[in-house]
Scaffold this motif. Structure first.
Motif, PDB file in Angstrom:
ATOM      1  N   ALA A   1       0.428  15.672 -14.003  1.00  0.00           N
ATOM      2  CA  ALA A   1      -0.598  16.644 -13.601  1.00  0.00           C
ATOM      3  C   ALA A   1      -1.582  16.838 -14.755  1.00  0.00           C
ATOM      4  O   ALA A   1      -2.794  16.689 -14.589  1.00  0.00           O
ATOM      5  CB  ALA A   1       0.055  17.960 -13.199  1.00  0.00           C
TER       6      ALA A   1
ATOM      7  N   ASP B   1       2.367   7.651 -16.413  1.00  0.00           N
ATOM      8  CA  ASP B   1       2.408   8.925 -17.122  1.00  0.00           C
ATOM      9  C   ASP B   1       3.833   9.399 -17.322  1.00  0.00           C
ATOM     10  O   ASP B   1       4.059  10.508 -17.759  1.00  0.00           O
ATOM     11  CB  ASP B   1       1.608   9.964 -16.350  1.00  0.00           C
TER      12      ASP B   1
ATOM     13  N   GLY C   1       8.637  11.003  -3.843  1.00  0.00           N
ATOM     14  CA  GLY C   1       7.342  10.551  -4.355  1.00  0.00           C
ATOM     15  C   GLY C   1       7.561   9.531  -5.467  1.00  0.00           C
ATOM     16  O   GLY C   1       8.580   9.582  -6.163  1.00  0.00           O
TER      17      GLY C   1
ATOM     18  N   GLY D   1       4.837  20.904  -9.243  1.00  0.00           N
ATOM     19  CA  GLY D   1       3.815  21.913  -9.516  1.00  0.00           C
ATOM     20  C   GLY D   1       3.822  22.496 -10.915  1.00  0.00           C
ATOM     21  O   GLY D   1       3.309  23.598 -11.132  1.00  0.00           O
TER      22      GLY D   1
ATOM     23  N   ALA E   1      12.242  16.182  -3.784  1.00  0.00           N
ATOM     24  CA  ALA E   1      12.270  17.647  -3.810  1.00  0.00           C
ATOM     25  C   ALA E   1      12.545  18.180  -2.406  1.00  0.00           C
ATOM     26  O   ALA E   1      12.267  17.519  -1.407  1.00  0.00           O
ATOM     27  CB  ALA E   1      10.929  18.188  -4.318  1.00  0.00           C
TER      28      ALA E   1
ATOM     29  N   PHE F   1      -2.797  -5.022  -7.945  1.00  0.00           N
ATOM     30  CA  PHE F   1      -4.054  -5.725  -8.236  1.00  0.00           C
ATOM     31  C   PHE F   1      -3.838  -6.776  -9.316  1.00  0.00           C
ATOM     32  O   PHE F   1      -4.797  -7.365  -9.829  1.00  0.00           O
ATOM     33  CB  PHE F   1      -5.136  -4.715  -8.652  1.00  0.00           C
TER      34      PHE F   1
ATOM     35  N   LEU G   1       0.843  -1.207   0.000  1.00  0.00           N
ATOM     36  CA  LEU G   1       0.000   0.000   0.000  1.00  0.00           C
ATOM     37  C   LEU G   1       0.871   1.247   0.000  1.00  0.00           C
ATOM     38  O   LEU G   1       1.988   1.228   0.524  1.00  0.00           O
ATOM     39  CB  LEU G   1      -0.885   0.014   1.246  1.00  0.00           C
TER      40      LEU G   1
ATOM     41  N   ILE H   1     -10.540   3.961  -7.684  1.00  0.00           N
ATOM     42  CA  ILE H   1      -9.515   3.764  -6.644  1.00  0.00           C
ATOM     43  C   ILE H   1      -8.339   4.687  -6.959  1.00  0.00           C
ATOM     44  O   ILE H   1      -7.763   4.616  -8.045  1.00  0.00           O
ATOM     45  CB  ILE H   1      -9.032   2.297  -6.571  1.00  0.00           C
TER      46      ILE H   1
HETATM   47  C1  FAD Z   1       8.906  15.034  -6.580  1.00  0.00           C
HETATM   48  C2  FAD Z   1       8.040  14.882  -7.809  1.00  0.00           C
HETATM   49  C3  FAD Z   1       7.966  15.922  -8.729  1.00  0.00           C
HETATM   50  C4  FAD Z   1       7.121  15.808  -9.849  1.00  0.00           C
HETATM   51  N1  FAD Z   1       6.920  16.911 -10.629  1.00  0.00           N
HETATM   52  C5  FAD Z   1       5.933  16.894 -11.562  1.00  0.00           C
HETATM   53  C6  FAD Z   1       5.553  18.103 -12.198  1.00  0.00           C
HETATM   54  O1  FAD Z   1       6.049  19.188 -11.916  1.00  0.00           O
HETATM   55  N2  FAD Z   1       4.568  18.028 -13.139  1.00  0.00           N
HETATM   56  C7  FAD Z   1       3.950  16.845 -13.444  1.00  0.00           C
HETATM   57  O2  FAD Z   1       3.083  16.830 -14.315  1.00  0.00           O
HETATM   58  N3  FAD Z   1       4.267  15.698 -12.811  1.00  0.00           N
HETATM   59  C8  FAD Z   1       5.223  15.703 -11.859  1.00  0.00           C
HETATM   60  N4  FAD Z   1       5.494  14.557 -11.155  1.00  0.00           N
HETATM   61  C9  FAD Z   1       4.739  13.328 -11.466  1.00  0.00           C
HETATM   62  C10 FAD Z   1       3.292  13.434 -10.986  1.00  0.00           C
HETATM   63  O3  FAD Z   1       3.227  13.796  -9.641  1.00  0.00           O
HETATM   64  C11 FAD Z   1       2.585  12.103 -11.209  1.00  0.00           C
HETATM   65  O4  FAD Z   1       2.816  11.732 -12.540  1.00  0.00           O
HETATM   66  C12 FAD Z   1       1.066  12.230 -10.974  1.00  0.00           C
HETATM   67  O5  FAD Z   1       0.829  12.718  -9.690  1.00  0.00           O
HETATM   68  C13 FAD Z   1       0.360  10.919 -11.195  1.00  0.00           C
HETATM   69  O6  FAD Z   1      -1.018  11.114 -10.908  1.00  0.00           O
HETATM   70  P1  FAD Z   1      -1.988   9.891 -10.709  1.00  0.00           P
HETATM   71  O7  FAD Z   1      -3.295  10.434 -10.329  1.00  0.00           O
HETATM   72  O8  FAD Z   1      -1.918   9.005 -11.897  1.00  0.00           O
HETATM   73  O9  FAD Z   1      -1.344   9.024  -9.531  1.00  0.00           O
HETATM   74  P2  FAD Z   1      -1.056   9.385  -7.962  1.00  0.00           P
HETATM   75  O10 FAD Z   1      -1.021  10.835  -7.720  1.00  0.00           O
HETATM   76  O11 FAD Z   1       0.119   8.562  -7.635  1.00  0.00           O
HETATM   77  O12 FAD Z   1      -2.357   8.809  -7.284  1.00  0.00           O
HETATM   78  C14 FAD Z   1      -2.548   7.447  -7.029  1.00  0.00           C
HETATM   79  C15 FAD Z   1      -3.337   7.340  -5.742  1.00  0.00           C
HETATM   80  O13 FAD Z   1      -3.706   5.971  -5.552  1.00  0.00           O
HETATM   81  C16 FAD Z   1      -3.737   5.717  -4.157  1.00  0.00           C
HETATM   82  N5  FAD Z   1      -3.680   4.260  -3.985  1.00  0.00           N
HETATM   83  C17 FAD Z   1      -2.730   3.404  -4.403  1.00  0.00           C
HETATM   84  N6  FAD Z   1      -3.033   2.140  -4.033  1.00  0.00           N
HETATM   85  C18 FAD Z   1      -4.230   2.188  -3.412  1.00  0.00           C
HETATM   86  C19 FAD Z   1      -5.062   1.208  -2.822  1.00  0.00           C
HETATM   87  N7  FAD Z   1      -4.750  -0.108  -2.787  1.00  0.00           N
HETATM   88  N8  FAD Z   1      -6.230   1.608  -2.253  1.00  0.00           N
HETATM   89  C20 FAD Z   1      -6.590   2.917  -2.279  1.00  0.00           C
HETATM   90  N9  FAD Z   1      -5.816   3.882  -2.821  1.00  0.00           N
HETATM   91  C21 FAD Z   1      -4.657   3.534  -3.379  1.00  0.00           C
HETATM   92  C22 FAD Z   1      -2.527   6.485  -3.644  1.00  0.00           C
HETATM   93  O14 FAD Z   1      -2.616   6.770  -2.261  1.00  0.00           O
HETATM   94  C23 FAD Z   1      -2.519   7.742  -4.514  1.00  0.00           C
HETATM   95  O15 FAD Z   1      -3.140   8.848  -3.884  1.00  0.00           O
HETATM   96  C24 FAD Z   1       6.381  14.608 -10.066  1.00  0.00           C
HETATM   97  C25 FAD Z   1       6.478  13.550  -9.162  1.00  0.00           C
HETATM   98  C26 FAD Z   1       7.290  13.682  -8.033  1.00  0.00           C
HETATM   99  C27 FAD Z   1       7.352  12.548  -7.073  1.00  0.00           C
END
Ligand code: FAD
Length: 438
Positions: free
Chosen positions: A378, A373, A348, A77, A258, A244, A4, A37
């Protein structure tokens, strides 16, 4: 037992938010028309779109953590319109144009939501600089310039003297400015999006889903204190999609880090002599991302790690080492600010694939996912989440066709130990090649 998410508690963006209202957790035996999810950019957009298109349906959005604790709330961001480097090099012009227009539609959607709900998240249309250090960096910029010309995209070359007036440092020799990127406070934006979902979305936080199990035409989702039964599950779980049993040997978990300073004082701001609220990404992709936030903090992001145990939080030893790297980057750019402490350092996790291909689509009957991605999630999470909802309810559109055109199957990874060694080598090589931009 599935792994998790377990993000560290040291993310600056999250820490400066006001305390969140107590979380609502899922309990008992419940039914829903759709369960999403993961409440990052992808899951939030999916839940919203389902609710808007089917106002009488019950949509449940669950996250294992608090909203904004995951990668979506802890990134640098940048909401970037341009596809990432490898996609920009794609030989098919239509592929690149479609990616651009998908990313731009995500930006307009976010813009609309920020305006409609007055989300206070430093949302700003300020573009971004792609900054080069020395000859190697400039060669990357030349390549980027050619790609921009090829795409017919607007850009501006900014030479060192002009750049220094914005950045408050002579460290960069040149940059290319592209106007389409927006900057924001990611934790504030993601929390704001979560707080303003349509009424037919029930949000359950700190509700990890530990198992999904098929029961006839429906899926039974097991949480700690109850179950959810639904005909349609949308996985917006990024790298945790592997838990999964899907895309198991195709998604690669990468962690990046960061740090930021406290806000500069008035006296420090005078010494700095640059502008507020800009963002710079490195010309060579493995270098350092730099931001001066609207509230006067310098943010440094660099360092990649392949993290096979991606559920493990960053330990203190790693955090200290990474912070040391971030101090080096800060002092190289701002030697006068050597005494300013980095108050927060965080990591992250996100998913990449070896062929830089994003997965979008149906995994099996009633189960859909947008995953991978490649670190620019974002915009991509927002647009792919919304369109995943459209796919699940069979609402066809040009955008849905476009996303299906540009996505595919992430390539298979070799088995361990070859995978780990290979990724370590690639990261090490990229770091060495980008050393002047670290
Ligand atoms: C330090 C850093 C800097 C970055 N800078 C940028 C940037 O400037 N611009 C940009 O576009 N991208 C950036 N990224 C990448 C970006 O943050 C990710 O690509 C993006 O957040 C992915 O979004 P998502 O919704 O697909 O996944 P996530 O944001 O990873 O969301 C997935 C969610 O699923 C939940 N989850 C997982 N397993 C389970 C489960 N079994 N049950 C319930 N919930 C679960 C998690 O808690 C999480 O909240 C950066 C990443 C990091 C770490």
């Amino acid at each position: 037992m599935i792994a998790l998410p377990n993000d560290d508690r040291s993310c600056g963006w999250y820490d400066v938010l006001t305390t969140a209202a107590p979380s609502k957790k899922m309990s008992g035996e419940q039914n829903a028309d759709f369960v999403v999810i993961g409440a990052g950019f992808a899951g939030l957009a999916a839940a919203r779109r389902l609710a808007e298109r089917q106002p009488n349906a019950r949509i449940v959005l669950v996250d294992a953590q608090r909203i904004a604790e995951g990668a979506s709330g802890r990134n640098s961001g940048f909401v970037i319109d341009l596809p990432h480097k490898f996609a920009l090099e794609h030989p098919d012009p239509a592929h690149k144009q479609k990616l651009l227009s998908l990313n731009r539609s995500a930006i307009s959607q976010l813009q609309q939501l920020v305006d409609d709900y007055q989300i206070d998240c430093q949302w700003s249309a300020v573009g971004k600089y792609q900054g080069a250090v020395g000859a190697r960096g400039q060669a990357h910029l030349d390549h980027f310039e050619a790609l921009m010309k090829d795409l017919g995209e607007p850009f501006r070359v900014v030479e060192q003297t002009e750049l220094a007036k914005v950045l408050g440092t002579n460290y960069y020799s040149r940059a290319i400015f592209t106007p389409g990127t927006y900057l924001m406070q990611p934790a504030a934006l993601v929390r704001g999006l979560g707080n303003n979902l349509p009424e037919n979305v029930d949000v359950f936080e700190q509700t990890p889903i530990r198992k999904i199990q098929q029961q006839g035409q429906k899926w039974l989702l097991h949480a700690d204190d109850g179950t959810l039964k639904t005909p349609k599950v949308l996985l917006a779980t990024s790298i945790f999609t592997r838990e999964f049993g899907y895309l198991k040997n195709r998604l690669l978990p990468v962690m990046t880090f960061a740090s930021w300073t406290r806000p500069l004082s008035d006296a420090e701001l005078e010494r700095y002599q640059g502008e507020l609220n800009w963002g710079l990404t490195p010309a060579d992709h493995a270098g350092t991302t730099l931001r001066m936030t609207a509230d006067r903090r310098i943010l440094i992001r660099n360092t990649y790690k392949h993290v096979p145990k991606y559920a493990a939080s960053v330990n203190d030893q790693t955090r200290q080492w990474v912070q040391g790297e971030h101090y080096k980057a800060l002092r190289a750019r701002y030697p006068d600010f050597a005494d300013i402490p980095l108050t927060h350092t965080w990591g992250g996790v996100y998913a990449i694939s070896r062929n830089f291909t994003n997965f979008f689509g149906q995994l099996e009957n009633g189960v859909y996912a947008s995953a991978c991605d490649n670190g620019v999630g974002a915009a991509w999470g927002t647009v792919s989440g919304g369109l995943l909802a459209d796919l699940a309810i069979q609402a066809d559109s040009q955008a849905l066709q476009d996303i299906q055109y540009v996505t595919g199957m992430p390539s298979l990874n070799p088995p361990e130990p070859f995978l780990g060694l290979g990724v370590k080598f690639r990261i090490g090589l990229a770091k060495w090649q980008s050393r002047s931009e670290l």
